[in-house]
Design an enzyme around this catalytic site. Sequence first.
Site, PDB file in Angstrom:
ATOM      1  N   LYS A   5     -37.429 -40.642 -11.506  1.00  0.00           N
ATOM      2  CA  LYS A   5     -37.046 -39.714 -10.427  1.00  0.00           C
ATOM      3  C   LYS A   5     -37.535 -38.296 -10.737  1.00  0.00           C
ATOM      4  O   LYS A   5     -37.904 -37.554  -9.826  1.00  0.00           O
ATOM      5  CB  LYS A   5     -35.527 -39.738 -10.208  1.00  0.00           C
ATOM      6  N   TYR A  51     -28.708 -44.967 -16.219  1.00  0.00           N
ATOM      7  CA  TYR A  51     -29.809 -44.748 -15.287  1.00  0.00           C
ATOM      8  C   TYR A  51     -31.143 -44.748 -16.039  1.00  0.00           C
ATOM      9  O   TYR A  51     -32.182 -45.111 -15.501  1.00  0.00           O
ATOM     10  CB  TYR A  51     -29.591 -43.442 -14.515  1.00  0.00           C
TER      11      TYR A  51
END
Length: 261
Positions: free
Chosen positions: A165, A158
């Site tokens: 995020k 990720y």
Amino acid sequence: MSVTIDLSGKTALVMGVANARSLGWAIAEPLLQAGCRVGFSYQGERLRGELEKLTAGREGTWIQQADATSEEDLTALFARVREEFGHLDYLVHSIAYAPRAAMEGRFIATTPEDWNTALNVSAYTLVSTARHAEPLLRPGGSIVSLTYHASQQVVPKYNVMGVAKAALEAATRYLAADLGKADVRVNTISAGAMRTVAARSIPGFSGLYDEAGRRAALGRHATPEEVGKLALFLLSDLGSGVTGQTVYVDAGANIMTMPLE
Ligand SMILES: NC(=O)c1ccc[n+]([C@@H]2O[C@H](COP(=O)([O-])OP(=O)(O)OC[C@H]3O[C@@H](n4cnc5c(N)ncnc54)[C@H](O)[C@@H]3O)[C@@H](O)[C@H]2O)c1
């Protein structure tokens, strides 16, 4: 207690629907069912056809192209919101992007260009769209975006998107503080892994998806419909008093370190 949500007279802008599997669409569906008028923005002309199909025959809808990183596009988009609705009640930000190369290698190898792209598209655009929306948002208004638990814990591959995020979640708190006095709330929904176009571009997504389902307290995956229901709660008056929060809808995957047995 019986609760019926009537959003007739309310207006929403949903940014980031690519197709029927998009979480933005899962959020738009219950809004439309509750009688809300909804405008949609899509990133580029290649996505226009899909959105035209989805909104065909849906009363009170309109669509407009807008790349969220373009000030010019945002200015034109919010001018359209003013023209169509005169005001705005709900803003849905369902947008994220990181170059694939940044998610294939080691996080330590992230280039400044990929860092800037991922954080600009996936986090800064929440700030810029909120700023454009501010003059149109009425008291009781609400902004919702989508985040993922890789902001809090390392999810292999990720990489820079996890950092983006984390920035999105922090930006949610700062925006909530800025807009709170005007009675506008800002929250972000931390959704479990779901099979969408954006998810498919994450290397190793299917392993991550299977693991989330195995581990989740509810013993299954959360669904896009459940994201839609949480968004309806956070956007509408049901969620009054809730702001600046990261709210999970992942069937309890984030509370578990491994399956019970
Ligand atoms: N699918 C999952 O597993 C999952 C889990 C948690 C959070 N999320 C988040 O949900 C949100 C929506 O993603 P999705 O999974 O529905 O995938 P999706 O591919 O359907 O939606 C992503 C959208 O972002 C748009 N977008 C990208 N760059 C843009 C730009 N510059 N300007 C305007 N739009 C742009 C794309 O056009 C697309 O419509 C994202 O923030 C994503 O990170 C997804």
